[in-house]
Design a protein around this motif. Sequence first.
Motif, PDB file in Angstrom:
ATOM      1  N   ILE A  58      31.767  45.340  70.049  1.00 15.48           N
ATOM      2  CA  ILE A  58      31.971  46.549  69.249  1.00 15.48           C
ATOM      3  C   ILE A  58      32.721  46.186  67.972  1.00 15.48           C
ATOM      4  N   THR A  59      32.230  46.667  66.845  1.00 17.16           N
ATOM      5  CA  THR A  59      32.924  46.535  65.565  1.00 17.16           C
ATOM      6  C   THR A  59      33.504  47.892  65.184  1.00 17.16           C
ATOM      7  N   ALA A  60      34.779  47.922  64.842  1.00 15.71           N
ATOM      8  CA  ALA A  60      35.427  49.160  64.401  1.00 15.71           C
ATOM      9  C   ALA A  60      35.461  49.205  62.882  1.00 15.71           C
ATOM     10  N   LEU A  61      35.042  50.335  62.313  1.00 16.73           N
ATOM     11  CA  LEU A  61      35.127  50.572  60.872  1.00 16.73           C
ATOM     12  C   LEU A  61      36.217  51.601  60.617  1.00 16.73           C
ATOM     13  N   ILE A  62      37.171  51.261  59.744  1.00 12.75           N
ATOM     14  CA  ILE A  62      38.313  52.128  59.473  1.00 12.75           C
ATOM     15  C   ILE A  62      38.482  52.264  57.961  1.00 12.75           C
ATOM     16  N   LEU A  63      38.475  53.484  57.459  1.00 16.85           N
ATOM     17  CA  LEU A  63      38.758  53.734  56.045  1.00 16.85           C
ATOM     18  C   LEU A  63      40.252  53.925  55.863  1.00 16.85           C
ATOM     19  N   SER A  64      40.790  53.381  54.768  1.00 14.63           N
ATOM     20  CA  SER A  64      42.237  53.512  54.554  1.00 14.63           C
ATOM     21  C   SER A  64      42.587  53.703  53.089  1.00 14.63           C
ATOM     22  N   PHE A  65      43.672  54.413  52.880  1.00 11.92           N
ATOM     23  CA  PHE A  65      44.331  54.505  51.573  1.00 11.92           C
ATOM     24  C   PHE A  65      45.766  54.962  51.814  1.00 11.92           C
ATOM     25  N   ASN A  66      46.700  54.079  51.534  1.00  9.41           N
ATOM     26  CA  ASN A  66      48.133  54.363  51.706  1.00  9.41           C
ATOM     27  C   ASN A  66      48.419  54.931  53.108  1.00  9.41           C
ATOM     28  N   GLU A  67      48.054  54.156  54.102  1.00  8.50           N
ATOM     29  CA  GLU A  67      48.191  54.572  55.503  1.00  8.50           C
ATOM     30  C   GLU A  67      49.147  53.667  56.276  1.00  8.50           C
ATOM     31  N   GLU A  68      50.197  53.161  55.629  1.00 11.07           N
ATOM     32  CA  GLU A  68      51.097  52.250  56.329  1.00 11.07           C
ATOM     33  C   GLU A  68      51.775  52.908  57.535  1.00 11.07           C
ATOM     34  N   VAL A  69      51.896  54.226  57.523  1.00 13.84           N
ATOM     35  CA  VAL A  69      52.520  54.916  58.651  1.00 13.84           C
ATOM     36  C   VAL A  69      51.588  54.970  59.865  1.00 13.84           C
ATOM     37  N   HIS A  70      50.267  54.858  59.627  1.00 12.58           N
ATOM     38  CA  HIS A  70      49.296  55.000  60.708  1.00 12.58           C
ATOM     39  C   HIS A  70      48.576  53.710  61.090  1.00 12.58           C
ATOM     40  N   ILE A  71      48.397  52.800  60.159  1.00  8.43           N
ATOM     41  CA  ILE A  71      47.467  51.689  60.369  1.00  8.43           C
ATOM     42  C   ILE A  71      47.859  50.823  61.558  1.00  8.43           C
ATOM     43  N   GLY A  72      49.157  50.615  61.777  1.00  4.95           N
ATOM     44  CA  GLY A  72      49.596  49.791  62.898  1.00  4.95           C
ATOM     45  C   GLY A  72      49.204  50.398  64.235  1.00  4.95           C
TER      46      GLY A  72
END
Length: 307
Positions: free
Chosen positions: A6-20
């Motif tokens: 499985i490959t996970a695709l994640i969109l991000s922009f200024n998400e340091e509070v959530h990305i971890g």
Amino acid sequence: MSQPSITALILSFNEEVHIGRCLERIAPLASRVIVIDSFSTDRTVEIARAMGAEVHQHAFTNQAAQLQWALDTIAIDSDWIIRIDCDEYLELALIDEIKAKLPALPADVTALDLKLKVLFKGKFIRWGAYYRTWLTRMWRPGAGRMEQRWMDERLLITRGRAERLTGGDLVDASLKDIGWWTAKHNAYATRQMIDFIAREHGLIGEEDGQLTASARKRRGLRKLYGGAPLYLRAVLYFLQRYFLRLGFLDGRLGFVWHFLHGFWFFVLMDAKIDEARTWIAAHSLAEFPRYLVETYGIADTGIAWDR
């Protein structure tokens, strides 16, 4: 049977509070994690790379275009793809069900619907019919493409069929404050307005592929809503959601959620549509891109407004 990759695709922009949290929760499921970042100015990219994610950066237009860019540009050779947002995660029960069911799925099952659970300030939004939302978030590579809408985009299945996974939920649990939430939904209302105006003038047509049954039902309800008078439809929607569908049972935080998400957001959307219609009537549809630049700083919509 061997476990499908499985490959996970994640969109991000200024998400340091959530990305971890997002990467930690998806790690037991995905063999490859791809973050498509819109040139974050915080530590999002640093954290993602430190946790082993593969990061690609691309200028953001809207979610649909960003995801399709990833599908068209990045070689993905896994058996399945899962799309997840930074402020989301899968319940452990859902991960267990995916691992158990994926190896035995017939070849004609090419997509999977996950049930959405919203936690607003930690409060589970159970009522108001919102805990009935199903999203097509997993699919086999090559079996689907993103519907190119400015808002409310769904996966279009190009072959096969979808099934639902019922053992656990996809959880939406933002850790950011209410100011961020309202700013995000202000931007969402702008995107809804652009999509509405374009479709009202016949500038966006239907695309190849099919929506899942869940998505078709929601789209049908949205079309019914879209044909109702501005503002009145927002009032009626909130009343049925909060009273007829028992949204008031969600308590104090539930009231905030249902009022902001089920009334304020829809009134704001209608106000932006109303304002856009007035501007177009005074100028022209061909000049509408100038309005979008001057009012919202949106320079490229990918829509031919002068047709």
